[in-house]
Write a protein that holds these residues in place. Structure first.
Motif, short mmCIF file in Angstrom:
data_model
loop_
_atom_site.label_atom_id
_atom_site.label_comp_id
_atom_site.label_asym_id
_atom_site.label_seq_id
_atom_site.Cartn_x
_atom_site.Cartn_y
_atom_site.Cartn_z
N GLN A 12 88.50 -18.15 79.79
CA GLN A 12 89.88 -17.70 79.95
C GLN A 12 90.00 -16.20 79.68
OE1 GLN A 12 92.35 -20.39 77.84
NE2 GLN A 12 94.15 -19.07 77.91
N SER A 13 89.11 -15.71 78.83
CA SER A 13 89.16 -14.29 78.46
C SER A 13 88.56 -13.40 79.55
CB SER A 13 88.39 -14.08 77.16
OG SER A 13 87.05 -14.52 77.32
N HIS A 14 87.93 -14.00 80.55
CA HIS A 14 87.32 -13.24 81.65
C HIS A 14 88.09 -13.54 82.93
CE1 HIS A 14 84.34 -12.58 78.69
NE2 HIS A 14 83.36 -12.23 79.49
N ALA A 15 89.33 -13.07 82.97
CA ALA A 15 90.17 -13.40 84.12
C ALA A 15 89.74 -12.61 85.35
CB ALA A 15 91.63 -13.10 83.80
N ALA A 16 89.47 -13.34 86.42
CA ALA A 16 89.12 -12.68 87.68
C ALA A 16 90.39 -12.27 88.42
CB ALA A 16 88.30 -13.64 88.54
N VAL A 17 91.35 -13.16 88.41
CA VAL A 17 92.66 -12.90 89.02
C VAL A 17 93.71 -13.25 87.99
CG1 VAL A 17 94.19 -13.37 90.97
CG2 VAL A 17 91.72 -13.53 91.27
N PHE A 18 94.62 -12.34 87.72
CA PHE A 18 95.69 -12.64 86.76
C PHE A 18 96.94 -11.87 87.13
CE2 PHE A 18 95.62 -8.69 84.28
CZ PHE A 18 94.37 -8.18 84.60
N THR A 19 98.05 -12.34 86.61
CA THR A 19 99.33 -11.73 86.97
C THR A 19 100.23 -11.62 85.74
OG1 THR A 19 100.34 -13.88 87.47
CG2 THR A 19 99.29 -12.74 89.30
N TYR A 20 101.21 -10.77 85.87
CA TYR A 20 102.33 -10.73 84.92
C TYR A 20 103.61 -10.78 85.75
CZ TYR A 20 99.32 -9.06 81.08
OH TYR A 20 98.36 -8.94 80.10
N GLU A 21 104.46 -11.71 85.42
CA GLU A 21 105.78 -11.75 86.03
C GLU A 21 106.61 -10.59 85.46
OE1 GLU A 21 107.99 -11.99 88.33
OE2 GLU A 21 107.61 -14.13 88.61
N ARG A 22 107.59 -10.15 86.20
CA ARG A 22 108.47 -9.11 85.67
C ARG A 22 109.08 -9.59 84.35
NH1 ARG A 22 113.74 -7.54 88.98
NH2 ARG A 22 114.30 -9.60 88.22
N ASP A 23 109.09 -8.75 83.35
CA ASP A 23 109.60 -9.03 82.00
C ASP A 23 108.64 -9.84 81.14
OD1 ASP A 23 111.90 -7.55 82.11
OD2 ASP A 23 113.14 -9.19 82.86
N VAL A 51 96.65 -16.37 83.92
CA VAL A 51 95.30 -16.32 84.49
C VAL A 51 95.25 -17.32 85.65
CG1 VAL A 51 92.85 -16.72 84.04
CG2 VAL A 51 94.29 -15.66 82.28
N ILE A 52 94.89 -16.83 86.81
CA ILE A 52 94.81 -17.68 88.00
C ILE A 52 93.38 -18.22 88.16
CG2 ILE A 52 95.18 -17.81 90.50
CD1 ILE A 52 97.73 -17.08 89.00
N ALA A 53 92.43 -17.33 88.00
CA ALA A 53 91.02 -17.72 88.14
C ALA A 53 90.21 -16.92 87.15
CB ALA A 53 90.53 -17.44 89.56
N ASP A 54 89.15 -17.53 86.65
CA ASP A 54 88.33 -16.79 85.67
C ASP A 54 86.85 -16.92 86.01
OD1 ASP A 54 87.27 -19.21 84.50
OD2 ASP A 54 89.13 -19.41 83.36
N PHE A 55 86.09 -16.07 85.37
CA PHE A 55 84.63 -16.13 85.54
C PHE A 55 84.02 -16.99 84.44
CE2 PHE A 55 85.33 -11.89 87.64
CZ PHE A 55 84.98 -12.31 88.91
N MET A 56 83.07 -17.79 84.84
CA MET A 56 82.28 -18.60 83.91
C MET A 56 83.14 -19.55 83.08
SD MET A 56 79.60 -15.61 82.81
CE MET A 56 80.79 -14.30 82.84
N GLY A 57 84.33 -19.87 83.55
CA GLY A 57 85.19 -20.78 82.81
C GLY A 57 85.74 -20.17 81.54
#
Lengths: 358, 503
Positions: free
Chosen positions: B199-210, B191-197
């Motif tokens: 963690q379960s409301h990720a605004a920007v998130f990523t998955y690395e390969r694998d 999780v890069i950034a979330d809404f309202m603090g």
């Protein structure tokens, strides 16, 4: 050649232009004004500048080397004041019982004019080139004189006319707007941006890129909401958040090489528009943007003019707009246009439903 | 004078060069824009069925301005349309039901703001409002103001570093109630950034390969989710003109920068997958362990875990470390001059108190119950951290397996995603729920939110706003567990060790 420091700005413009590449204009509303008065001008010279007097009861116009006063209710011409040169800029201020500032070219002078009686109180030589525009910042109590030829904007002390500082700029300078909080913005039609100037030292503070706007000429500001309203030559009107330099609204207007912009709160009086932006110039129409909230602007409709408009002014106190259409020859008026063929005239516009003659 | 200025300039250039080389590895791994220029992007939109208005045309133009070659298809295009593309960009104008799992198994990296498609891609679970949600000004008017702000939840990811993300709010979209989506990624996500603090409301998130997706499958290529709605790309924040000179405004209006950087991350080549090779891992440790000092903190003369502690110390010495043993009650000053602190599972949380939480050297905790005192997680025992298999202290049975969810990380020792036998016999297994800035390597099986192995890099945002002064890791080895580790378990131990000392 790109000026030093322009590359990042150009990038920002590209990015912003990309982000606003298409129009997302709200549907234009009905234009809320109609023509109340037509004032025929005796002078053949086109009107160069217009200003309402502080109370909104009089409108002042410069045409050639004359300053004329008209009553907005009676449309009767009042006193004529001979100027030392063609008046190119006009601004009214309420202090000292009401004064008028007039910038003339050939000779380049600033005139401080008393309103009662109408007379030149002070005449000061302008030494930074022939003036092209004049702005009185009521909130910041400062006077600015722009010289397109001299590529400069001078800050003057409003009572004495003494020059306090000069900012030297590049490009093609057009209309100015002041924030009242230490910033002055100048539409730069050559660089498609707004030049920002810190007024304390009259130092350049960079520029605001204008997304998708080419040849910005008209500029006005809402100093409360901190919005800049820009009229662009490619038929776009932008609303820019001054605090971020961020263009967040773009609305379609007439395409025109040169436009002027005015803004007023409650231009239709209580219960009317929260704010209004009016733009007119080389295009054949008067365009409006309606402010419905500080973050919400929609198209406010337009009024066909059938020809160019050389100057405009707004008075929220009098709830009046005044336009100076360029003199037209017979047979060239557009059907339905507010302007009839004939000599030079002023149009006094008031809210729909107000009294007056069509 | 001129020579002096020239030298000064040369020195400045050298310093800049040095700073560039000193950048963390993670930062350096983002491909420069020049390397991405000319790469092909498959832009999947709703085509003629797109909701109106939408900003797809603006996005397309923006992608082109960034240097990508863009090919636009609609949701009905076959998956083979992505063949040869370097990146798939999925707009929310494409019908998620029409898309289905179409690009879920694609080995082409994918960047999406199609929130309803998150479950199809395995980026989140399938339940609306719990796993993902789209906030729009018509149905969720008050919330549509809340999504104008997001919180910098992660400071150390490549994206975060490139953007200069801080643990504070920023403006996502310009000041009008807008449409935005959030997702709740699985523990393998970042999780890069979330809404309202949240963690379960990720605004920007990523998955690395694998990295393991929310559905348990490994991500076949990089995946990135972004909060954008269909028609608000033009409102992504940015500061221009005089405002851009104000550092606060620059850090506030980062919407465009975040979008571009997340896009750039997705299009950048991922790190090579680590290979499972315990011998190579040991060799790598030996190469850098010489002269490194480890403080091993234990309950001296402990009962149950004494032999296990002795074996850990012996293992460390065999690897080349200089090991000093400290009792749990010894002052924290024992950490001075050390390169690594390892807290044994024999330590009593009560007796250790808050020691070593703030020391400026890397810390590996083998005890999960100290996760709160060490700022790994919140203070809610059995919610933020807990244990499996402890008689009378846990409702959950003993465990001998772990679920690898961060296979891409060197901390995973090259183990494949999925279950791995960690101990020979089921035993006590501690876990915690770290903040987004931690890289999660393994979870407890069937408990995706209970993270057994994770690490915070230096500078990471930890619980309570604590910034990690050096790396921190949890590797749960209950008192006798080290002696019962499988070869894979030992490899994980070594991999966490190597990561912690900067290898």
């Amino acid at each position: 050649m790109m000026r030093p420091g322009r590359a990042p700005r150009a990038g920002a413009i590209l990015l912003a232009a990309t982000a606003l590449g298409t129009s997302f204009a709200a549907a234009a509303g009905e234009f809320p004004y109609r023509v109340l008065q037509r004032i025929a001008l005796t002078s053949a010279a086109p009107v160069q500048a217009l200003a309402f007097g502080p109370g909104g009861k009089h409108v002042f116009a410069t045409a050639g080397a004359q300053l004329r006063r008209y009553g907005t209710a009676s449309a009767e011409p009042g006193k004529v004041l001979k100027l030392p040169g063609a008046g190119v800029g006009l601004a009214a201020a309420a202090h000292d019982g009401g004064v008028l500032y007039v910038a003339t070219r050939s000779p380049a002078r600033l005139l401080i004019v008393a309103l009662r009686p109408l007379r030149i109180k002070t005449s000061i030589a302008l030494r930074n080139g022939e003036p092209s525009a004049l702005l009185y910042d009521r909130v910041g109590h400062a006077l600015y004189v722009e010289s397109r030829i001299g590529h400069s904007v001078a800050r003057l002390e409003p009572k004495s006319g003494k020059t306090l500082g000069v900012a030297h700029l590049h490009g093609h300078l057009e209309q100015m707007a002041a924030s009242g909080r230490g910033m002055l913005y100048v539409a730069n039609a050559a660089d498609h941006e707004l030049d920002a100037i810190q007024t304390a030292g009259m130092r350049s503070d960079g520029a605001i890129p204008l997304s998708g706007c080419t040849a910005p000429t008209g500029l006005a500001m809402d100093t409360v909401g901190r919005r800049l309203f820009v009229a662009c030559g490619n038929g776009q009107a932008l609303v820019v958040d001054e605090d971020m330099g961020f263009t967040f609204v773009r609305l379609p207007i007439e395409r025109a090489a040169s436009l002027r912009t005015v803004f007023a709160f409650h231009p239709l009086g209580p219960g009317g528009w929260k704010g209004g932006v009016f733009m007119a110039g080389d295009g054949p129409a008067l365009d409006a943007i309606r402010m419905t909230a500080f973050i919400s602007y929609v198209g406010g409709g337009g009024l066909p003019l059938g020809g160019r408009c050389t100057a405009l002014a707004v008075s929220p106190v009098a709830r009046r707009l005044v336009l100076a259409p360029a003199p037209r020859s017979a047979g060239t008026s557009t059907a339905g246009a507010a302007v009839r063929a004939g000599g030079a005239q002023l149009l006094i516009l008031g809210a729909n439903g107000a009294g007056g003659s069509r | 004078m001129t020579r002096f200025v020239t030298r000064l300039r040369a020195l400045g250039a050298l310093l800049l060069l040095a700073a560039a080389f000193a950048l963390p590895q993670a930062h350096a791994a983002l491909a420069p824009w020049t390397a991405l220029r000319g790469k092909s992007v498959l832009f999947v939109t709703g085509g003629a069925h797109s909701p109106q208005p939408n900003d797809d045309a603006l996005v397309r133009r923006h992608l082109r301005k960034l240097g990508f070659l863009v090919r636009t298809v609609d949701a009905s295009a076959p998956e083979s349309a992505a063949a040869g593309a370097s990146l798939i960009v999925l707009s929310s104008t494409a019908d998620a039901h029409a898309l289905g799992r179409k690009y879920a198994d694609s080995t082409v990296p994918l960047f999406t703001w199609n929130t309803y498609d998150y479950p199809n891609l395995g980026l989140t679970g399938p339940v609306l409002h719990r796993d993902f949600e789209v906030i729009d000004p018509i149905q969720h008017y008050p919330d549509s103001f809340a999504v104008l702000y997001a919180y910098g939840a992660n400071l150390t990811s490549q994206i975060s570093r490139a953007v200069g993300l801080r643990p504070q709010l920023f403006g996502t979209l310009y000041l009008e109630p807008e449409t935005a989506g959030w997702g709740r990624p699985g523990p393998g996500g970042t999780v890069i950034a979330d809404f309202m603090g949240l963690q379960s409301h990720a605004a920007v998130f990523t998955y690395e390969r694998d990295a393991s997706l929310a559905n348990g499958r490994p991500a076949p290529a990089r995946r990135a989710g972004f909060y954008l709605g269909s028609d608000d790309f033009h409102l992504l924040t940015a500061a221009y003109g005089p405002a851009a000179k104000d550092p606060n405004m620059r850090r506030w209006a980062i919407g465009v920068k975040l979008f571009d950087t997340a896009l750039r991350w997705a299009a950048s080549p991922p790190p090579p997958p680590p290979a499972y090779d315990p011998a190579a891992l040991e060799s790598a440790i030996r190469r850098i362990s010489h002269g490194q000092k480890v403080l091993f903190v234990e309950r001296v003369n402990a009962g149950e875990g004494r032999r296990s502690d002795e074996h850990i110390v012996a293992h460390l010495r065999r690897l080349g470390f200089t090991v000093t043993i400290a009792d749990q009650s010894a002052p924290e000053t024992r950490a001075r001059g050390q390169d690594l602190v390892i807290l044994s599972g024999t330590c009593s949380k009560w007796k250790l108190a808050n020691r070593y939480a703030n020391v400026p050297v890397p810390v590996i905790s083998l005890e999960g119950l100290m996760s709160d005192t060490l700022h790994f997680t919140g203070y809610d025992r059995y919610v933020d951290y807990g244990e499996h298999g402890e008689l009378r202290e846990s409702d959950d049975p003993p465990e001998d397996y772990l679920n690898i969810v961060g296979a891409w990380s060197p901390m995973a020792a090259g183990l494949k995603p999925g279950l791995v036998k960690f101990e020979n016999n089921p035993g006590v297994l501690k876990w915690a729920r770290p903040l987004p800035d931690a890289t999660v390597i393994a979870t407890v099986p069937n408990e995706p939110r209970e993270c057994a192995i994770f690490g915070y890099p230096k500078g990471a945002l930890m619980a309570g706003g604590f910034i990690a002064p050096a790396s921190r890791a949890l590797l749960p080895l209950d008192n006798p567990t080290f002696d019962d580790l499988t070869p894979q378990g030992k490899a994980l131990f070594d991999a966490v060790l190597l990561w912690s000392i900067g290898g």
